[in-house]
Design an enzyme around this catalytic site. Structure first.
Site, PDB file in Angstrom:
ATOM      1  N   GLU A 126     -59.641  -5.339 -68.499  1.00 31.31           N
ATOM      2  CA  GLU A 126     -60.013  -4.202 -67.667  1.00 31.31           C
ATOM      3  C   GLU A 126     -59.468  -4.444 -66.264  1.00 31.31           C
ATOM      4  O   GLU A 126     -59.598  -5.549 -65.769  1.00 31.31           O
ATOM      5  CB  GLU A 126     -61.535  -4.028 -67.590  1.00 31.31           C
ATOM      6  CG  GLU A 126     -61.898  -2.733 -66.848  1.00 31.31           C
ATOM      7  CD  GLU A 126     -63.410  -2.458 -66.837  1.00 31.31           C
ATOM      8  OE1 GLU A 126     -64.192  -3.306 -67.292  1.00 31.31           O
ATOM      9  OE2 GLU A 126     -63.772  -1.390 -66.367  1.00 31.31           O
ATOM     10  N   MET A 268     -67.351  -9.506 -68.023  1.00 31.03           N
ATOM     11  CA  MET A 268     -66.630  -8.427 -68.686  1.00 31.03           C
ATOM     12  C   MET A 268     -67.169  -8.191 -70.088  1.00 31.03           C
ATOM     13  O   MET A 268     -67.355  -9.120 -70.859  1.00 31.03           O
ATOM     14  CB  MET A 268     -65.131  -8.782 -68.720  1.00 31.03           C
ATOM     15  CG  MET A 268     -64.271  -7.729 -69.369  1.00 31.03           C
ATOM     16  SD  MET A 268     -64.375  -6.152 -68.474  1.00 31.03           S
ATOM     17  CE  MET A 268     -64.138  -5.016 -69.820  1.00 31.03           C
ATOM     18  N   ASN A 270     -66.142  -7.074 -72.991  1.00 28.93           N
ATOM     19  CA  ASN A 270     -65.304  -6.961 -74.195  1.00 28.93           C
ATOM     20  C   ASN A 270     -66.145  -6.904 -75.459  1.00 28.93           C
ATOM     21  O   ASN A 270     -67.113  -7.626 -75.603  1.00 28.93           O
ATOM     22  CB  ASN A 270     -64.383  -8.182 -74.282  1.00 28.93           C
ATOM     23  CG  ASN A 270     -63.813  -8.562 -72.951  1.00 28.93           C
ATOM     24  OD1 ASN A 270     -63.092  -7.790 -72.338  1.00 28.93           O
ATOM     25  ND2 ASN A 270     -64.177  -9.733 -72.457  1.00 28.93           N
ATOM     26  N   HIS A 302     -76.447  -6.476 -67.911  1.00 25.95           N
ATOM     27  CA  HIS A 302     -75.441  -5.459 -67.597  1.00 25.95           C
ATOM     28  C   HIS A 302     -74.343  -5.438 -68.667  1.00 25.95           C
ATOM     29  O   HIS A 302     -74.030  -4.380 -69.225  1.00 25.95           O
ATOM     30  CB  HIS A 302     -74.852  -5.751 -66.218  1.00 25.95           C
ATOM     31  CG  HIS A 302     -73.798  -4.791 -65.783  1.00 25.95           C
ATOM     32  ND1 HIS A 302     -74.067  -3.691 -65.000  1.00 25.95           N
ATOM     33  CD2 HIS A 302     -72.466  -4.748 -66.016  1.00 25.95           C
ATOM     34  CE1 HIS A 302     -72.951  -3.025 -64.787  1.00 25.95           C
ATOM     35  NE2 HIS A 302     -71.961  -3.632 -65.387  1.00 25.95           N
ATOM     36  N   GLU A 303     -73.774  -6.588 -68.945  1.00 25.53           N
ATOM     37  CA  GLU A 303     -72.666  -6.630 -69.905  1.00 25.53           C
ATOM     38  C   GLU A 303     -73.160  -6.269 -71.309  1.00 25.53           C
ATOM     39  O   GLU A 303     -72.488  -5.562 -72.047  1.00 25.53           O
ATOM     40  CB  GLU A 303     -71.985  -8.000 -69.911  1.00 25.53           C
ATOM     41  CG  GLU A 303     -71.508  -8.495 -68.543  1.00 25.53           C
ATOM     42  CD  GLU A 303     -70.677  -7.493 -67.764  1.00 25.53           C
ATOM     43  OE1 GLU A 303     -69.974  -6.677 -68.380  1.00 25.53           O
ATOM     44  OE2 GLU A 303     -70.736  -7.511 -66.514  1.00 25.53           O
ATOM     45  N   GLU A 325     -70.154   2.530 -65.365  1.00 29.50           N
ATOM     46  CA  GLU A 325     -70.659   1.531 -64.415  1.00 29.50           C
ATOM     47  C   GLU A 325     -71.937   1.974 -63.706  1.00 29.50           C
ATOM     48  O   GLU A 325     -72.897   1.222 -63.606  1.00 29.50           O
ATOM     49  CB  GLU A 325     -69.573   1.135 -63.402  1.00 29.50           C
ATOM     50  CG  GLU A 325     -68.371   0.412 -64.036  1.00 29.50           C
ATOM     51  CD  GLU A 325     -68.749  -0.837 -64.833  1.00 29.50           C
ATOM     52  OE1 GLU A 325     -69.887  -1.316 -64.702  1.00 29.50           O
ATOM     53  OE2 GLU A 325     -67.894  -1.319 -65.606  1.00 29.50           O
TER      54      GLU A 325
END
Ligand code: TRP
Ligand code: ZN
Length: 865
Positions: A126, A268, A270, A302-303, A325
């Protein structure tokens, strides 16, 4: 074949068109090697629209070996290659392309695409990193099924991970090993991930609400296995919370997290393979502070939450970034509020918004949460898109109410699962699911700037009616900008501090939907003139201009039943008194009302320690600066220092009692309160207190106490300063996350020699420009959290930052660009500083081979001034 360097180009939302062709399947074979890594990809491509016959694949910094279309090798005259991509004519409406490229991950210092960190391979795709791995339609509206075969030396890379499920592993004839991963969910390339190396793994499992067992794995560098407990617990809590709060269950049978030391951002999401900055995974009480523990809990959440808000439903294009986001930050904020003190969490979130987003929204880089254009998308991972984006979702939640918000979210998941969508589609789902009109609310997505609210009030004793006249302005959005739909949560306090109106469900808080530029609201049947408590819980991201409550701040600070507004009243009172100290020459004492109110706060036994601690803290130097037309750098610093000293001296007995009472209690709230007491006590610079800080430093059993004590010493010239700093370094020399703290302590110290200290630290053997955490710990910490020295009259602070940015431009442009923003605030300073800051920006713009990232930030920061 000619490679031409394209000039920075602006991308516009209005130009969005879906691609004529899409990719449905990708089979990757990645042969990892110390020198040259070979990437072979096979893409199944399919026509989507009638728009032409050309296929365009993004690709940067790739060494192209071959392209084959449906089995036929393409000649060089049958494709066009530029520095940003590859174009060829489609042979049919459905066909297969095979591409072989070579890359050198070991030389990749940008940390985008495939790179190496501590000897391990990892990826960051990203926003547009996949194009640095192979030629591809690197845009989120192209969603394909991926298989990934990772080939490599089995002893160097026993662990080889990618998205989805491990389907096969084995040996090749030449002795190399391979793992084949298959991801059943179609996804955009930005969610691709690969990790390979000699990593340790910590395992656990989670049973979902429907009874499926999910394998949970955290991969870390060997030796760090004992620092994963908190991350694992946080993950399980997140999984459970998303089921209970949103009915969202995890979808694959395995969820992996990898901690890496070199990472541009926090983490991140993924698919099935989250990659984290090790700062947000590794913790033990000896090495991580309570704030670090909270940070881990919220980033893990969050992820994980992105799996539904981001991965299952993704963004159509990068202008929609806040779709995933803003929503995911809102969800992680809700989660943390449920796990910890909700009031303290809300205060911290608003502090962050005011510190980072308000200045952005007031400066040259202001943009709506859905920007209209960009040069480099990496520059738009901003506090506005994330933090203000979350505030916008929170307002929708407030307007709709918990139950209707959930209905809207359910409809969003039902309608759009598996799609790449826009913020408009999200709002439409909220609207339809809740049957609420949000047409005016949509303006929050297209207007930049922090709205300003002015309020006048009137009380009619005879009739007992109280009227508020409320006006909204958004100077940044221009004269003809339509008014916003602003939820105002309000309470009215009586003279004894009680709530005078029943409010929603007897909460004492009423919700008013402001929709016009000027609104009048009346309350009737009041026996006395009330004190209004406005924007309870910070119900909208606005700036409140002078309000009728200004003379009643003490009442609110003592009594408000809304804990956010109680804190807020204290901050407003403190800010006003500090501003008086700064501007009214000769006023060298804090007004008695503030000192008195502070004493009452210390004595209030009903408050949770964590809440009391945060309420005791004075507004920061930057926040105070935001309230002045020209920031008085030294005046602010001196006034704040003076205030701390006065409070410390006035209440030394009370503070000492707090310090002792909350000593040795194994709870984070007690630690923050105790250390807050120590901060005020140290303000007196009484040698016996500094001795006490030294003692705390030396005997601490956890990082929170150790670093709090050391922070008190670092701002002094007391001999214990150097003694403890040296001890700290020697103790933690081999733990880079702890050494980051050591750099930051010195970078943010206000002591006279700080600038020399910081310059010397650039030459310290442990400093390196290639590790983003280290750069942030020294350079970003100095520029963003040491106003006194960054804005030094000599200009040496600006020079320090400029040199670092120019150096980093060639190493890691994304990190370099992030360092520019403090200079973008030049309009807020006096003429002399303005000139020096603009000169710094001009010098940056003159950098040879300037990256798009740095160019965009520096040129926009300079503006036309
Ligand atoms: N999607 C990530 C998050 O917010 C952000 C992110 C991680 C990122 N690494 C990045 C964005 C690199 C841009 C570049 O959870
Ligand atoms: Zn995110």
């Amino acid at each position: 074949m000619s490679l031409s360097k394209a000039a920075p180009k602006t991308i516009y939302l209005k130009d969005y068109t879906p691609p004529a062709f899409t990719i449905t399947h990708v089979d990757l074979v990645i042969e990892l090697d110390e020198h040259v890594t070979k990437v072979s990809s096979s893409l199944k491509i399919k026509r989507q629209t009638d728009n032409g016959n050309l296929v365009y694949l993004d690709g940067e910094k790739l060494d192209l070996q071959s392209i084959t279309l449906d089995g036929t090798l393409l000649d060089q005259q049958n494709y066009t290659l530029s520095s940003t991509g590859l174009t060829f004519a489609a042979p049919a409406d459905e066909f297969t392309v095979e591409i072989v490229t070579l890359i050198k991950p070991q030389d990749n210092t940008e940390l985008e695409g495939l790179y190496k960190s501590s000897g391990n391979f990892c990826t960051q795709c990203e926003a547009e990193g996949f194009r640095k791995i192979t030629y591809y339609m690197d845009r989120p509206d192209v969603m394909a099924r991926f298989t990934t075969k990772i080939v490599g030396d089995g002893t160097k890379y026993p662990v080889k991970l990618s998205n989805g499920n491990l389907m096969e592993s084995g040996h090749l004839d030449d002795g190399r090993q391979y793992n084949l991963w298959v991801d059943p969910f179609p996804k955009p390339a930005y969610l691709f991930a690969l990790v390979a190396g000699d990593l340790a793994v910590v395992e656990d499992h989670f049973v979902t609400q429907s009874g499926r067992q999910i394998k949970l794995q955290i991969f870390v560098e060997k030796g760090n296995e004992d620092k994963c407990d908190h991350a694992m617990t946080s993950l399980k809590k997140s999984m459970k919370w998303d089921e209970e709060k949103y009915g969202r269950e995890y979808d694959l049978d395995i969820f992996m997290i990898v901690a890496v030391s070199d990472f541009n951002m926090g983490a991140m999401e993924n698919k099935g393979l989250n990659v984290f900055n090790s700062k947000y995974v590794l913790a033990s009480k000896e090495t991580a502070t309570d704030a670090d523990f909270d940070g881990i809990e919220s980033v893990i959440a969050h992820e994980y939450f992105h799996n539904w808000t981001g991965n299952r439903i993704t963004c159509r294009d990068w202008f929609q970034l806040t779709l995933k986001e803003g929503l995911t930050v809102f969800r992680d904020q809700q989660f943390s509020a449920d796990m910890n003190s909700a009031a303290v969490k809300r205060i911290e979130d608003v502090q962050r918004l005011r510190a980072a987003q308000f200045p952005e929204d007031a400066g040259p880089l202001a943009h709506p949460i859905q920007p209209q254009s960009y040069v480099e998308i990496n520059n738009f991972y901003t506090a506005t898109v994330y933090e203000k984006g979350a505030e916008v979702i929170r307002m929708a939640h407030t307007i709709l109410g918990e139950e209707n918000f959930r209905k809207g979210m359910d409809l969003y998941f039902e309608r759009h699962d598996g799609q790449a969508v826009t913020t408009e589609e999200f709002i439409k789902a909220l609207e339809d699911g809740s049957e609420t009109d949000l047409s005016q609310f949509r303006n929050w997505y297209i207007q930049a700037g922090t709205p300003e609210i002015s309020i006048t009030d009137d009380y009619d004793e005879k009739s007992g009616s109280y009227t508020l006249r409320i006006r909204q302005d958004n100077p940044k959005a221009g004269k003809n900008a339509p008014p916003l739909h602003i939820p105002l949560k309000i309470g009215l306090l009586g003279s004894n501090g009680e709530d005078l109106i029943p409010g929603l469900d007897g909460s004492g808080t009423e919700l008013i939907n402001l929709k016009k530029e000027v609104e009048e609201i009346s309350f009737h049947g009041l026996k006395e003139r009330p004190t209004p408590s406005l924007f309870r819980g910070f119900s909208a991201p606005v700036r409140l201009r002078a309000s009728p409550a200004d003379d009643k701040l003490v009442t609110l600070f003592k009594n408000d039943t809304d804990l956010f507004n109680r804190w807020e009243a204290g901050q407003r009172l403190a800010t006003q008194r500090l501003l008086q100290l700064i501007t009214e020459k000769g006023a060298n004492r804090l007004a008695e009302d503030f000192i008195g109110a502070f004493g009452d706060l210390l004595a209030d036994a009903s408050l949770e320690p964590a809440y009391k601690a945060i309420t005791m803290s004075l507004p920061g130097e930057q926040f105070i600066g935001q309230q002045m037309s020209v920031v008085d750098v030294d005046g602010i610093h001196n006034a704040r220092k003076e205030a701390i000293k006065t409070i410390g001296a006035t209440y030394s007995d009370e503070l000492m009692a707090i310090y002792e009472q909350h000593q040795n209690q194994d709870h984070n709230g007690d630690r923050s309160l105790k250390n807050m007491a120590l901060l005020y006590l140290s303000g007196t610079e009484d040698p016996s207190i500094l001795k006490m800080a030294r003692e705390q430093y030396l005997t601490a059993t956890n990082m929170t106490d150790r670093i709090s004590a050391l922070s008190r010493l670092v701002v002094t010239n007391h001999p214990a300063r150097d003694e403890c700093l040296e001890d700290f370094y020697n103790r933690w020399e081999n733990d880079s996350l702890v050494i980051d703290k050591w750099f930051t302590l010195q970078a943010t110290s206000s002591r006279d020699a700080a600038l020399e200290d910081v310059s010397k630290l650039l030459g310290h053997p442990a400093f390196t420009y290639t590790n983003p955490n280290r750069v942030r710990s020294l350079i970003a910490a100095f520029a963003s959290a040491n106003p006194r020295h960054f804005h030094s009259r000599t200009g040496a602070g600006y020079q320090f930052l400029t040199d670092a940015i120019i150096k980093l431009n060639g190493i890691n442009p994304q990190i370099a660009a992030r360092l520019v923003s403090p200079l973008g605030q030049w309009r807020r300073y006096d003429d002399d500083r303005q000139t020096k800051m603009k000169d710094a920006l001009k010098a940056i713009l003159n950098t040879e081979n300037i990256s798009n990232d740095v160019y965009e930030m520096a040129s926009k920061s300079l503006g036309d001034g």
